[in-house]
Design a protein around this motif. Structure first.
Motif, short mmCIF file in Angstrom:
data_model
loop_
_atom_site.label_atom_id
_atom_site.label_comp_id
_atom_site.label_asym_id
_atom_site.label_seq_id
_atom_site.Cartn_x
_atom_site.Cartn_y
_atom_site.Cartn_z
N MET A 1 14.32 -8.85 15.51
CA MET A 1 13.48 -7.82 14.95
C MET A 1 13.95 -7.53 13.54
N ILE A 2 13.11 -6.88 12.77
CA ILE A 2 13.38 -6.58 11.38
C ILE A 2 14.29 -5.37 11.29
N ARG A 3 15.33 -5.49 10.48
CA ARG A 3 16.25 -4.38 10.28
C ARG A 3 16.09 -3.87 8.86
N MET A 4 15.46 -2.72 8.73
CA MET A 4 15.26 -2.08 7.44
C MET A 4 15.48 -0.59 7.60
N LYS A 5 15.77 0.06 6.50
CA LYS A 5 15.85 1.51 6.53
C LYS A 5 14.47 2.06 6.87
N THR A 6 14.46 3.28 7.38
CA THR A 6 13.18 3.87 7.70
C THR A 6 12.35 4.00 6.43
N GLY A 7 11.11 3.79 6.55
CA GLY A 7 10.22 3.85 5.40
C GLY A 7 8.90 3.20 5.71
N LYS A 8 8.22 2.83 4.66
CA LYS A 8 6.90 2.23 4.81
C LYS A 8 7.00 0.72 4.94
N LEU A 9 6.14 0.18 5.77
CA LEU A 9 6.10 -1.25 6.01
C LEU A 9 4.66 -1.72 5.88
N LEU A 10 4.43 -2.69 5.03
CA LEU A 10 3.11 -3.26 4.83
C LEU A 10 2.99 -4.52 5.68
N VAL A 11 1.99 -4.57 6.55
CA VAL A 11 1.76 -5.72 7.41
C VAL A 11 0.44 -6.37 7.01
N VAL A 12 0.51 -7.64 6.61
CA VAL A 12 -0.68 -8.39 6.22
C VAL A 12 -0.94 -9.40 7.32
N ALA A 13 -1.88 -9.07 8.21
CA ALA A 13 -2.18 -9.92 9.36
C ALA A 13 -3.58 -9.59 9.86
N SER A 14 -4.09 -10.46 10.71
CA SER A 14 -5.40 -10.19 11.31
C SER A 14 -5.26 -9.04 12.30
N SER A 15 -6.37 -8.46 12.67
CA SER A 15 -6.33 -7.32 13.58
C SER A 15 -5.90 -7.72 14.98
N THR A 16 -6.03 -9.00 15.33
CA THR A 16 -5.65 -9.47 16.66
C THR A 16 -4.30 -10.16 16.66
N SER A 17 -3.58 -10.07 15.57
CA SER A 17 -2.30 -10.76 15.45
C SER A 17 -1.24 -10.12 16.35
N LEU A 18 -0.26 -10.91 16.71
CA LEU A 18 0.83 -10.44 17.58
C LEU A 18 2.10 -10.15 16.79
N VAL A 19 1.97 -9.78 15.53
CA VAL A 19 3.13 -9.47 14.69
C VAL A 19 3.84 -8.26 15.27
N PRO A 20 5.15 -8.40 15.55
CA PRO A 20 5.88 -7.26 16.10
C PRO A 20 6.14 -6.21 15.02
N ILE A 21 5.89 -4.96 15.34
CA ILE A 21 6.07 -3.86 14.41
C ILE A 21 7.30 -3.07 14.84
N PRO A 22 8.26 -2.90 13.95
CA PRO A 22 9.44 -2.11 14.31
C PRO A 22 9.08 -0.64 14.58
N ALA A 23 9.83 -0.03 15.47
CA ALA A 23 9.60 1.37 15.79
C ALA A 23 10.07 2.25 14.63
N LYS A 24 9.58 3.45 14.60
CA LYS A 24 9.97 4.45 13.60
C LYS A 24 9.68 4.01 12.17
N LYS A 25 8.59 3.35 12.00
CA LYS A 25 8.15 2.91 10.67
C LYS A 25 6.76 3.45 10.41
N GLN A 26 6.51 3.76 9.15
CA GLN A 26 5.14 4.09 8.75
C GLN A 26 4.50 2.77 8.39
N VAL A 27 3.54 2.32 9.18
CA VAL A 27 2.96 0.99 9.02
C VAL A 27 1.61 1.10 8.32
N ILE A 28 1.45 0.25 7.33
CA ILE A 28 0.19 0.11 6.63
C ILE A 28 -0.31 -1.29 6.94
N HIS A 29 -1.44 -1.39 7.60
CA HIS A 29 -1.95 -2.69 8.04
C HIS A 29 -3.18 -3.07 7.24
N ILE A 30 -3.16 -4.28 6.67
CA ILE A 30 -4.34 -4.81 5.99
C ILE A 30 -4.57 -6.23 6.47
#
Length: 135
Positions: free
Chosen positions: A1-30
């Motif tokens: 899994m991705i290890r980053m400080k808490t903050g914003k995360l930009l995810v560029v993937a399709s809406s049906t993608s299986l990209v794992p999203i780390p918990a406690k993140k503000q996710v922006i999906h496009i």
């Protein structure tokens, strides 16, 4: 899994993608590449996850632009792929990808180990019971 400080995360993937999203993140999906750079300027994310299977050849263009501009130097770049490919992974790493996430790595292995341990335990009990019945 991705290890980053808490903050914003930009995810560029399709809406049906299986990209794992780390918990406690503000996710922006496009879903498209045309919104990546305006959104980076608006939201200033700490990290970005690119779905290689979704973006295809646009991944290289995006990475070249991200690494070519010093404004984006603090953004952690990750790439989600379904499977490893030596040549492609080396190219992406050269272009600035810092972390790869593979589909096989995101599947929970603890459940498989728990099921395996449980089946071995039941099998041992069954064999001992059958051995006692045979005498």
């Amino acid at each position: 899994m991705i290890r980053m400080k808490t903050g914003k995360l930009l995810v560029v993937a399709s809406s049906t993608s299986l990209v794992p999203i780390p918990a406690k993140k503000q996710v922006i999906h496009i879903t498209g590449t045309e919104r990546i750079f305006p959104l980076i300027h608006e939201q200033k994310p700490d990290g970005i996850i690119l779905d290689y299977d979704h973006l295809g050849t646009d991944t290289e263009k995006v990475l070249r632009r991200l690494t070519g501009n010093p404004y984006y130097s603090k953004i952690k770049i990750s790439c989600y792929k379904t499977k490893a490919h030596t040549r492609v992974d080396d190219l992406l790493k050269t272009l600035g990808v810092q972390h790869f996430i593979y589909a096989a790595d995101t599947k929970p292995k603890a459940k498989n180990n728990a099921v395996k341990a449980l089946s071995e335990m039941l099998e041992a009990r069954l064999i001992s019971t059958l051995a006692e019945a045979g005498y």
